[in-house]
Design a protein around this motif. Structure first.
Motif, PDB file in Angstrom:
ATOM      1  N   MET A 208      30.911  33.312  46.265  1.00 20.68           N
ATOM      2  CA  MET A 208      31.531  33.445  44.963  1.00 20.68           C
ATOM      3  C   MET A 208      32.246  34.792  44.902  1.00 20.68           C
ATOM      4  O   MET A 208      31.621  35.821  44.642  1.00 20.68           O
ATOM      5  CB  MET A 208      30.445  33.343  43.893  1.00 20.68           C
ATOM      6  N   PRO A 209      33.518  34.813  45.179  1.00 23.24           N
ATOM      7  CA  PRO A 209      34.257  36.073  45.184  1.00 23.24           C
ATOM      8  C   PRO A 209      34.403  36.682  43.781  1.00 23.24           C
ATOM      9  O   PRO A 209      34.370  35.991  42.776  1.00 23.24           O
ATOM     10  CB  PRO A 209      35.629  35.704  45.728  1.00 23.24           C
ATOM     11  N   ILE A 210      34.556  37.982  43.762  1.00 27.29           N
ATOM     12  CA  ILE A 210      34.827  38.690  42.513  1.00 27.29           C
ATOM     13  C   ILE A 210      36.291  38.435  42.161  1.00 27.29           C
ATOM     14  O   ILE A 210      37.181  38.652  42.976  1.00 27.29           O
ATOM     15  CB  ILE A 210      34.540  40.187  42.678  1.00 27.29           C
ATOM     16  N   THR A 211      36.527  37.976  40.966  1.00 30.92           N
ATOM     17  CA  THR A 211      37.879  37.600  40.549  1.00 30.92           C
ATOM     18  C   THR A 211      38.641  38.790  39.973  1.00 30.92           C
ATOM     19  O   THR A 211      38.045  39.824  39.625  1.00 30.92           O
ATOM     20  CB  THR A 211      37.817  36.501  39.473  1.00 30.92           C
TER      21      THR A 211
ATOM     22  N   THR B  26      39.940  38.772  37.113  1.00 30.36           N
ATOM     23  CA  THR B  26      39.513  38.869  35.717  1.00 30.36           C
ATOM     24  C   THR B  26      38.265  39.732  35.585  1.00 30.36           C
ATOM     25  O   THR B  26      38.178  40.589  34.699  1.00 30.36           O
ATOM     26  CB  THR B  26      39.246  37.464  35.143  1.00 30.36           C
ATOM     27  N   LEU B  27      37.304  39.531  36.486  1.00 30.20           N
ATOM     28  CA  LEU B  27      36.092  40.350  36.451  1.00 30.20           C
ATOM     29  C   LEU B  27      36.421  41.801  36.779  1.00 30.20           C
ATOM     30  O   LEU B  27      35.905  42.724  36.139  1.00 30.20           O
ATOM     31  CB  LEU B  27      35.045  39.812  37.428  1.00 30.20           C
ATOM     32  N   ALA B  28      37.289  42.029  37.753  1.00 31.81           N
ATOM     33  CA  ALA B  28      37.692  43.387  38.104  1.00 31.81           C
ATOM     34  C   ALA B  28      38.370  44.069  36.906  1.00 31.81           C
ATOM     35  O   ALA B  28      38.103  45.241  36.627  1.00 31.81           O
ATOM     36  CB  ALA B  28      38.623  43.372  39.313  1.00 31.81           C
ATOM     37  N   ARG B  29      39.216  43.329  36.206  1.00 33.41           N
ATOM     38  CA  ARG B  29      39.877  43.866  35.002  1.00 33.41           C
ATOM     39  C   ARG B  29      38.828  44.249  33.967  1.00 33.41           C
ATOM     40  O   ARG B  29      38.880  45.323  33.364  1.00 33.41           O
ATOM     41  CB  ARG B  29      40.848  42.835  34.426  1.00 33.41           C
ATOM     42  N   ARG B  30      37.829  43.387  33.772  1.00 35.88           N
ATOM     43  CA  ARG B  30      36.764  43.636  32.792  1.00 35.88           C
ATOM     44  C   ARG B  30      35.985  44.897  33.166  1.00 35.88           C
ATOM     45  O   ARG B  30      35.656  45.708  32.299  1.00 35.88           O
ATOM     46  CB  ARG B  30      35.824  42.423  32.752  1.00 35.88           C
TER      47      ARG B  30
ATOM     48  N   ALA C  18      46.380  46.477  39.811  1.00 36.73           N
ATOM     49  CA  ALA C  18      45.146  47.268  39.829  1.00 36.73           C
ATOM     50  C   ALA C  18      43.925  46.373  39.842  1.00 36.73           C
ATOM     51  O   ALA C  18      42.979  46.601  40.598  1.00 36.73           O
ATOM     52  CB  ALA C  18      45.098  48.202  38.626  1.00 36.73           C
ATOM     53  N   SER C  19      43.928  45.324  39.024  1.00 36.99           N
ATOM     54  CA  SER C  19      42.772  44.432  39.002  1.00 36.99           C
ATOM     55  C   SER C  19      42.649  43.664  40.317  1.00 36.99           C
ATOM     56  O   SER C  19      41.545  43.450  40.821  1.00 36.99           O
ATOM     57  CB  SER C  19      42.822  43.477  37.804  1.00 36.99           C
ATOM     58  N   GLU C  20      43.774  43.295  40.904  1.00 40.09           N
ATOM     59  CA  GLU C  20      43.746  42.603  42.198  1.00 40.09           C
ATOM     60  C   GLU C  20      43.242  43.531  43.305  1.00 40.09           C
ATOM     61  O   GLU C  20      42.421  43.133  44.141  1.00 40.09           O
ATOM     62  CB  GLU C  20      45.135  42.084  42.553  1.00 40.09           C
ATOM     63  N   ALA C  21      43.695  44.782  43.295  1.00 40.78           N
ATOM     64  CA  ALA C  21      43.261  45.747  44.309  1.00 40.78           C
ATOM     65  C   ALA C  21      41.762  46.025  44.192  1.00 40.78           C
ATOM     66  O   ALA C  21      41.052  46.077  45.205  1.00 40.78           O
ATOM     67  CB  ALA C  21      44.052  47.050  44.168  1.00 40.78           C
ATOM     68  N   LEU C  22      41.261  46.190  42.966  1.00 38.93           N
ATOM     69  CA  LEU C  22      39.831  46.434  42.776  1.00 38.93           C
ATOM     70  C   LEU C  22      39.032  45.212  43.219  1.00 38.93           C
ATOM     71  O   LEU C  22      38.016  45.348  43.910  1.00 38.93           O
ATOM     72  CB  LEU C  22      39.514  46.781  41.324  1.00 38.93           C
ATOM     73  N   ALA C  23      39.485  44.017  42.866  1.00 36.47           N
ATOM     74  CA  ALA C  23      38.782  42.793  43.274  1.00 36.47           C
ATOM     75  C   ALA C  23      38.722  42.695  44.791  1.00 36.47           C
ATOM     76  O   ALA C  23      37.670  42.371  45.364  1.00 36.47           O
ATOM     77  CB  ALA C  23      39.460  41.566  42.674  1.00 36.47           C
TER      78      ALA C  23
END
Length: 64
Positions: free
Chosen positions: A1-4, A6-10, A24-29
């Motif tokens: 279950m990868p980190i999405t 959306t979760l990284a943004r949150r 930024a959210s994609e890079a963090l994920a």
């Protein structure tokens, strides 16, 4: 279950970001997923080395 994304943004918002770009959210994920899979692989190796099939809390802590 990868980190999405959306979760990284949150996560970024929870720690104080006012706005978060898609990049930024994609890079963090991506980074969180790489870290999580690497940590999991190390924990599995530690359990196998101890001749166990069950991954224990200690395996994850030692894998850091």
């Amino acid at each position: 279950m990868p980190i999405t994304k959306t979760l990284a943004r949150r996560i970024l918002i929870d720690v104080g970001a006012k706005r978060v770009s898609d990049g930024a959210s994609e890079a963090l994920a991506d980074e969180l997923n790489r870290f999580a899979y690497s940590l999991a692989k190390k924990a599995v190796r530690l359990a196998k080395h101890a001749k166990r099939k069950t991954i224990m809390k200690e395996d994850v802590e030692l894998a850091k």
